[in-house]
Motif scaffolding. Structure first.
Motif, PDB file in Angstrom:
ATOM      1  N   LYS A  42       0.814  -1.215   0.000  1.00 21.91           N
ATOM      2  CA  LYS A  42       0.000   0.000   0.000  1.00 21.91           C
ATOM      3  C   LYS A  42       0.852   1.271   0.000  1.00 21.91           C
ATOM      4  O   LYS A  42       0.317   2.368   0.166  1.00 21.91           O
ATOM      5  N   ASN A  43       2.179   1.123  -0.157  1.00 18.12           N
ATOM      6  CA  ASN A  43       3.083   2.276  -0.092  1.00 18.12           C
ATOM      7  C   ASN A  43       2.988   3.015   1.247  1.00 18.12           C
ATOM      8  O   ASN A  43       3.221   4.223   1.317  1.00 18.12           O
ATOM      9  N   LEU A  44       2.662   2.316   2.288  1.00 17.06           N
ATOM     10  CA  LEU A  44       2.523   2.950   3.598  1.00 17.06           C
ATOM     11  C   LEU A  44       3.879   3.342   4.176  1.00 17.06           C
ATOM     12  O   LEU A  44       4.813   2.546   4.194  1.00 17.06           O
ATOM     13  N   THR A  45       3.966   4.560   4.659  1.00 18.50           N
ATOM     14  CA  THR A  45       5.135   4.997   5.418  1.00 18.50           C
ATOM     15  C   THR A  45       4.817   5.055   6.904  1.00 18.50           C
ATOM     16  O   THR A  45       5.725   5.232   7.725  1.00 18.50           O
ATOM     17  N   GLU A  46       3.559   4.926   7.230  1.00 21.33           N
ATOM     18  CA  GLU A  46       3.107   4.847   8.617  1.00 21.33           C
ATOM     19  C   GLU A  46       1.773   4.118   8.627  1.00 21.33           C
ATOM     20  O   GLU A  46       1.179   3.884   7.565  1.00 21.33           O
ATOM     21  N   ASP A  67       5.615  -5.468   2.359  1.00 24.77           N
ATOM     22  CA  ASP A  67       5.881  -4.768   1.106  1.00 24.77           C
ATOM     23  C   ASP A  67       5.333  -3.345   1.119  1.00 24.77           C
ATOM     24  O   ASP A  67       4.562  -2.937   0.265  1.00 24.77           O
ATOM     25  N   ASN A  68       5.752  -2.598   2.138  1.00 27.63           N
ATOM     26  CA  ASN A  68       5.425  -1.184   2.211  1.00 27.63           C
ATOM     27  C   ASN A  68       6.712  -0.377   2.311  1.00 27.63           C
ATOM     28  O   ASN A  68       7.782  -0.862   1.938  1.00 27.63           O
ATOM     29  N   LEU A  69       6.614   0.845   2.812  1.00 23.52           N
ATOM     30  CA  LEU A  69       7.771   1.735   2.912  1.00 23.52           C
ATOM     31  C   LEU A  69       8.030   2.142   4.360  1.00 23.52           C
ATOM     32  O   LEU A  69       8.538   3.226   4.629  1.00 23.52           O
ATOM     33  N   LEU A  70       7.706   1.259   5.274  1.00 24.69           N
ATOM     34  CA  LEU A  70       7.879   1.550   6.693  1.00 24.69           C
ATOM     35  C   LEU A  70       9.365   1.579   7.045  1.00 24.69           C
ATOM     36  O   LEU A  70      10.121   0.686   6.682  1.00 24.69           O
TER      37      LEU A  70
END
Length: 237
Positions: A42-46, A67-70
Motif C-alpha cells: 500500500k506504499n505505507l510509510t506509517e 511490502d510497504n515503505l515503513l
C-alpha cells in the motif's frame, strides 16, 4: 502469512494512505470475519491510527504490513499488543526493532524478513509463546542472543544474511528444546560445529550457500538426517 516469500519487487515512492483516501481499505467486514488486517503493498510509510482503532474494535489478531515503505515498527500497534498472535513486517525498510515489542506477549509468529536489521533487542526474549521467527534477508552478522531465550521457538529462518558462526552450545541453539526447523542458507558460515548434531529436536536443517568445507555438498544434498549423523560422528570422544 508470516512465511510469505520475497519474490515480488519492493514498491518505491508514494505516500501513506488512510482509510479515507482509499475507500476499499480497510474492509471492516472482512476484518470482522477473518480477524486479519492485511495492508500489503500500500506504499505505507506509517500506519494510520483510524485503521488501528478499527482493527481493535474487530478484535483483529493477525496483522500483515508486507511490502510497504515503513522505516520503523508503527508505534500504533501497541494498542493491539494484547490481541496480536501474528505480525508480518516483511519487505519494508525497518532498521531496528523497538523495546515495546516485549508487550506482544501473545505473538506466535513474527516475520521481519527483507528489512535492514542488524540486531534485535533483548526485550524480544520476553515473547515466551513465539513459535516462528523469520529474520531472513537482513544484515545480521550473528544470531541475536535474545533468540536463545525463546523457549517455545520451533522455526528459525535466518537465511540470506551475513551470519558468520553457529552457536550450538547449551547457551546458544542448544537452549531451544523445541527447535525443529533451522534455515541458515546463504550466509558466511565458515565452520559447522559438530555439536550441532546433538540437537535432536531439529528435523529440518538448511545450510547450503555457505563457505564451510565440511559437510561437503554431497552430504548436504542427502538431507537433514544425514547431516546430523555426519556431525555427531565428528564430535571428539
Amino acid at each position: 502469512m508470516v512465511g510469505d516469500g520475497l519474490n515480488s519487487p519492493r514498491q518505491q515512492g508514494g505516500k501513506a494512505k488512510s482509510a479515507k483516501s482509499d475507500p476499499q481499505f480497510p474492509d471492516k467486514y472482512s476484518m470482522r470475519n477473518t480477524r486479519v488486517l492485511k495492508a500489503n503493498s500500500k506504499n505505507l510509510t506509517e500506519l494510520p491510527e483510524d485503521i488501528v482503532d478499527m482493527a481493535c474494535q474487530e478484535l483483529v489478531d493477525i496483522v500483515s504490513l508486507q511490502d510497504n515503505l515503513l522505516t520503523k515498527v508503527p508505534s500504533e500497534l501497541q494498542d493491539m499488543s494484547e490481541l496480536l498472535t501474528e505480525l508480518n513486517l516483511s519487505k519494508n525498510q525497518i532498521s531496528f526493532i523497538p523495546s515495546f515489542i516485549s508487550q506482544f506477549s501473545r505473538l506466535l509468529r513474527i516475520n521481519l524478513s527483507g528489512n535492514l536489521l542488524r540486531s534485535l533487542p533483548m526485550e524480544l526474549s520476553g515473547l515466551k509463546m513465539l513459535r516462528e521467527l523469520n529474520i531472513s534477508h537482513n544484515r545480521y552478522e550473528q544470531l541475536p542472543t535474545c533468540i536463545y531465550e525463546l523457549e517455545s521457538l520451533e522455526t528459525l529462518i535466518a537465511n540470506d544474511n551475513q551470519i558468520q558462526e553457529i552457536d550450538a552450545t547449551d547457551n546458544g541453539l542448544g537452549a531451544l528444546p523445541k527447535l525443529g526447523t533451522l534455515n541458515l542458507t546463504n550466509n558466511n558460515i565458515q565452520i559447522v560445529p559438530p555439536v550441532l548434531g546433538n540437537l535432536t529436536s531439529i528435523d529440518e536443517l538448511h545450510l547450503s550457500g555457505n563457505p564451510f568445507r565440511q559437510p561437503r555438498h554431497q552430504i548436504l544434498a542427502m538431507g537433514t538426517a544425514s547431516i546430523m549423523e555426519y556431525l555427531r560422528n565428528r564430535i571428539p570422544l
